[in-house]
Design a protein around this motif. Structure first.
Motif, PDB file in Angstrom:
ATOM      1  N   LEU A 257       0.818  -1.209   0.000  1.00 14.12           N
ATOM      2  CA  LEU A 257       0.000   0.000   0.000  1.00 14.12           C
ATOM      3  C   LEU A 257       0.854   1.262   0.000  1.00 14.12           C
ATOM      4  CD1 LEU A 257      -2.788  -1.225   2.424  1.00 14.12           C
ATOM      5  CD2 LEU A 257      -3.127  -0.507   0.045  1.00 14.12           C
ATOM      6  N   ILE A 258       1.972   1.233   0.671  1.00 16.28           N
ATOM      7  CA  ILE A 258       2.882   2.379   0.644  1.00 16.28           C
ATOM      8  C   ILE A 258       3.394   2.609  -0.780  1.00 16.28           C
ATOM      9  CG2 ILE A 258       5.172   3.165   1.386  1.00 16.28           C
ATOM     10  CD1 ILE A 258       4.560   1.803   4.105  1.00 16.28           C
ATOM     11  N   GLN A 259       3.744   1.512  -1.471  1.00 17.23           N
ATOM     12  CA  GLN A 259       4.213   1.637  -2.842  1.00 17.23           C
ATOM     13  C   GLN A 259       3.086   2.096  -3.772  1.00 17.23           C
ATOM     14  OE1 GLN A 259       7.311   1.489  -3.880  1.00 17.23           O
ATOM     15  NE2 GLN A 259       6.648   1.986  -5.961  1.00 17.23           N
ATOM     16  N   LEU A 260       1.894   1.572  -3.572  1.00 18.92           N
ATOM     17  CA  LEU A 260       0.752   2.011  -4.369  1.00 18.92           C
ATOM     18  C   LEU A 260       0.471   3.500  -4.159  1.00 18.92           C
ATOM     19  CD1 LEU A 260      -1.536  -1.098  -3.875  1.00 18.92           C
ATOM     20  CD2 LEU A 260      -0.971  -0.112  -6.104  1.00 18.92           C
ATOM     21  N   THR A 261       0.627   3.952  -2.934  1.00 21.10           N
ATOM     22  CA  THR A 261       0.420   5.369  -2.634  1.00 21.10           C
ATOM     23  C   THR A 261       1.432   6.227  -3.390  1.00 21.10           C
ATOM     24  OG1 THR A 261      -0.432   4.855  -0.429  1.00 21.10           O
ATOM     25  CG2 THR A 261       0.345   7.097  -0.789  1.00 21.10           C
ATOM     26  N   ARG A 262       2.684   5.798  -3.409  1.00 20.72           N
ATOM     27  CA  ARG A 262       3.714   6.546  -4.138  1.00 20.72           C
ATOM     28  C   ARG A 262       3.377   6.626  -5.623  1.00 20.72           C
ATOM     29  NH1 ARG A 262       7.776   3.263  -1.182  1.00 20.72           N
ATOM     30  NH2 ARG A 262       8.477   4.452   0.641  1.00 20.72           N
ATOM     31  N   GLU A 263       2.958   5.501  -6.186  1.00 21.04           N
ATOM     32  CA  GLU A 263       2.629   5.495  -7.619  1.00 21.04           C
ATOM     33  C   GLU A 263       1.431   6.389  -7.915  1.00 21.04           C
ATOM     34  OE1 GLU A 263       2.229   1.554  -9.146  1.00 21.04           O
ATOM     35  OE2 GLU A 263       4.258   0.939  -8.551  1.00 21.04           O
ATOM     36  N   ALA A 264       0.436   6.369  -7.037  1.00 24.45           N
ATOM     37  CA  ALA A 264      -0.729   7.236  -7.234  1.00 24.45           C
ATOM     38  C   ALA A 264      -0.339   8.700  -7.122  1.00 24.45           C
ATOM     39  CB  ALA A 264      -1.805   6.894  -6.205  1.00 24.45           C
ATOM     40  N   TYR A 274      -5.949   4.627  -0.430  1.00 22.89           N
ATOM     41  CA  TYR A 274      -4.784   3.858  -0.009  1.00 22.89           C
ATOM     42  C   TYR A 274      -4.438   4.149   1.452  1.00 22.89           C
ATOM     43  CZ  TYR A 274      -4.413   3.581  -5.075  1.00 22.89           C
ATOM     44  OH  TYR A 274      -4.692   3.393  -6.400  1.00 22.89           O
ATOM     45  N   GLY A 275      -4.591   5.416   1.843  1.00 22.68           N
ATOM     46  CA  GLY A 275      -4.331   5.769   3.235  1.00 22.68           C
ATOM     47  C   GLY A 275      -5.313   5.094   4.178  1.00 22.68           C
ATOM     48  N   LEU A 276      -6.566   5.016   3.759  1.00 23.19           N
ATOM     49  CA  LEU A 276      -7.590   4.359   4.573  1.00 23.19           C
ATOM     50  C   LEU A 276      -7.282   2.868   4.720  1.00 23.19           C
ATOM     51  CD1 LEU A 276     -10.326   4.524   6.032  1.00 23.19           C
ATOM     52  CD2 LEU A 276     -11.446   4.174   3.817  1.00 23.19           C
ATOM     53  N   LEU A 277      -6.930   2.228   3.612  1.00 24.38           N
ATOM     54  CA  LEU A 277      -6.586   0.808   3.656  1.00 24.38           C
ATOM     55  C   LEU A 277      -5.323   0.571   4.480  1.00 24.38           C
ATOM     56  CD1 LEU A 277      -7.247  -0.133  -0.082  1.00 24.38           C
ATOM     57  CD2 LEU A 277      -8.712  -0.664   1.882  1.00 24.38           C
ATOM     58  N   LEU A 278      -4.361   1.463   4.356  1.00 27.47           N
ATOM     59  CA  LEU A 278      -3.118   1.330   5.114  1.00 27.47           C
ATOM     60  C   LEU A 278      -3.382   1.402   6.615  1.00 27.47           C
ATOM     61  CD1 LEU A 278      -0.046   1.146   5.287  1.00 27.47           C
ATOM     62  CD2 LEU A 278       0.048   3.632   4.958  1.00 27.47           C
ATOM     63  N   GLN A 279      -4.230   2.320   7.016  1.00 26.96           N
ATOM     64  CA  GLN A 279      -4.525   2.440   8.447  1.00 26.96           C
ATOM     65  C   GLN A 279      -5.200   1.170   8.968  1.00 26.96           C
ATOM     66  OE1 GLN A 279      -3.578   5.007  10.607  1.00 26.96           O
ATOM     67  NE2 GLN A 279      -4.158   3.355  12.006  1.00 26.96           N
ATOM     68  N   ARG A 280      -6.024   0.557   8.167  1.00 27.64           N
ATOM     69  CA  ARG A 280      -6.679  -0.689   8.589  1.00 27.64           C
ATOM     70  C   ARG A 280      -5.655  -1.806   8.781  1.00 27.64           C
ATOM     71  NH1 ARG A 280     -12.626  -1.303   5.691  1.00 27.64           N
ATOM     72  NH2 ARG A 280     -13.492   0.638   6.529  1.00 27.64           N
ATOM     73  N   GLU A 281      -4.657  -1.854   7.904  1.00 23.43           N
ATOM     74  CA  GLU A 281      -3.614  -2.881   8.065  1.00 23.43           C
ATOM     75  C   GLU A 281      -2.748  -2.577   9.287  1.00 23.43           C
ATOM     76  OE1 GLU A 281      -3.793  -5.531   6.544  1.00 23.43           O
ATOM     77  OE2 GLU A 281      -4.862  -5.140   4.678  1.00 23.43           O
ATOM     78  N   ILE A 282      -2.483  -1.314   9.538  1.00 26.78           N
ATOM     79  CA  ILE A 282      -1.738  -0.928  10.739  1.00 26.78           C
ATOM     80  C   ILE A 282      -2.517  -1.352  11.982  1.00 26.78           C
ATOM     81  CG2 ILE A 282      -0.946   1.040  12.126  1.00 26.78           C
ATOM     82  CD1 ILE A 282      -0.294   2.461   9.472  1.00 26.78           C
ATOM     83  N   ASP A 283      -3.824  -1.127  11.963  1.00 27.03           N
ATOM     84  CA  ASP A 283      -4.659  -1.525  13.102  1.00 27.03           C
ATOM     85  C   ASP A 283      -4.620  -3.036  13.308  1.00 27.03           C
ATOM     86  OD1 ASP A 283      -5.351   1.105  13.460  1.00 27.03           O
ATOM     87  OD2 ASP A 283      -7.298   0.946  12.451  1.00 27.03           O
ATOM     88  N   ARG A 284      -4.583  -3.802  12.206  1.00 25.73           N
ATOM     89  CA  ARG A 284      -4.535  -5.260  12.325  1.00 25.73           C
ATOM     90  C   ARG A 284      -3.234  -5.714  12.986  1.00 25.73           C
ATOM     91  NH1 ARG A 284      -7.197  -5.121   7.068  1.00 25.73           N
ATOM     92  NH2 ARG A 284      -9.287  -6.023   7.251  1.00 25.73           N
ATOM     93  N   THR A 285      -2.113  -5.126  12.586  1.00 23.65           N
ATOM     94  CA  THR A 285      -0.849  -5.519  13.201  1.00 23.65           C
ATOM     95  C   THR A 285      -0.809  -5.117  14.671  1.00 23.65           C
ATOM     96  OG1 THR A 285       0.234  -3.472  12.453  1.00 23.65           O
ATOM     97  CG2 THR A 285       0.433  -5.415  11.035  1.00 23.65           C
TER      98      THR A 285
END
Length: 316
Positions: A257-264, A274-285
């Motif tokens: 997701l970080i790489q996808l964000t850079r490309e976008a 992408y930021g919303l999805l990234l935060q969800r993965e951070i919450d999971r970890t």
């Protein structure tokens, strides 16, 4: 010198090889058959590589548990490295496909107003450009001379084990092997507890997962030593492995997701989704890390009990 050539130089075989060698031989045989079956199925079903990767890890972990054999037998070390090479090459495309499915599903679960920009199209292109060469490399690997050589080396190691010709296997006390594996797990759990940042926690949890996996697969390989306790201990390790696997999946998703964000960003697109999805993965970890201690101690109870049964003194 190949494993086959070395076989003729090994001496001191007994008419009835000790049980450890035979158990390991049967375990390697099962994993080899899984790999060979997967080689046939993978042409029609790319997901069939999952079982092959696990089989290679099982064989590698079971062999690696016997430190004297790994230390003194170059053929065993070489076989372990070839299994690692195989697992890495076969798993790359499979893991990319799994991550693509994971993130596409995450987008599908969002309300339409949260999906801003060509998110699905970008994800599809992102994973396609990475999966295609990885899958091509995996197919090329099956056609390379190294793959049939790996199968032949596994077959030869099975024969040597059945003949009791692998030093360091039957010389090892199972209780000592298990104690060493558990100490490795404890060290890595302490590293998780002492991690001070997000990346450090993710990395240390992944290392812990690998140590637990080695312990679990060793227990599987010697389950005849004490079937009931071995099964119970392996099941306990599987539970904590599942939690750590969820954490690793989320940790890898974060990097994508970080790489996808850079490309976008470079394309001038919205990065909100992408930021919303990234935060969800951070919450999971974060949730996985918080839940680890309780699952860890509960899962390791059966393994510690088994080690105590086979040793004169408790490990803790």
């Amino acid at each position: 010198m190949t494993i086959e050539a070395k076989a003729g130089d090994r001496v001191n075989a007994t008419d009835e090889p000790p049980l450890a060698s035979r158990m390991l031989a049967r375990y390697l045989h099962t994993q080899r058959e899984t790999i060979m079956d997967g080689q046939i199925a993978v042409h029609d079903d790319p997901d069939a590589v999952g079982d092959m990767v696990i089989a290679a890890r099982r064989a590698r972990c079971a062999l690696s548990a016997y430190r004297p054999a790994v230390r003194h037998e170059p053929e065993v070390r070489r076989l372990i490295e070839e299994l690692r090479w195989f697992g890495i090459n076969v798993s790359a495309a499979h893991e990319l496909r799994a991550q693509a499915a994971r993130l596409h599903e995450a987008v599908d679960l969002l309300r339409p107003r949260y999906v801003r920009g060509p998110v699905r199209a970008r994800m599809t292109n992102y994973f396609h450009t990475r999966t295609r060469p990885a899958w091509r490399a995996a197919r090329d690997m099956f056609g390379s001379p190294r793959f049939p050589a790996l199968i032949e080396d596994l077959m030869c190691e099975e024969r040597l084990l059945n003949a009791g010709l692998v030093p360091g296997i039957d010389d090892s006390d199972n209780a000592v092997v298990l104690a060493a594996l558990l100490e490795r797990v404890r060290r890595r759990m302490r590293a998780v507890e002492s991690a001070r940042d997000e990346d450090g926690t993710d990395a240390s949890m992944h290392d812990l997962r690998k140590a637990l996996r080695r312990t679990r697969y060793y227990l599987e390989s010697v389950h005849e030593m004490n079937p009931a306790r071995s099964a119970q201990a392996a099941d306990g390790l599987a539970a904590v492995q599942d939690l750590l696997g969820q954490n690793q999946d989320a940790a890898v998703a974060k990097q994508h997701l970080i790489q996808l964000t850079r490309e976008a960003e470079n394309a001038g697109e919205s990065t909100f989704t992408y930021g919303l999805l990234l935060q969800r993965e951070i919450d999971r970890t974060t949730i996985c890390a918080a839940g680890l201690p309780a699952v860890y101690w509960r899962s390791l109870r059966a393994v510690r009990a088994m080690a105590d049964v086979h040793a004169d003194a408790p490990l803790d």
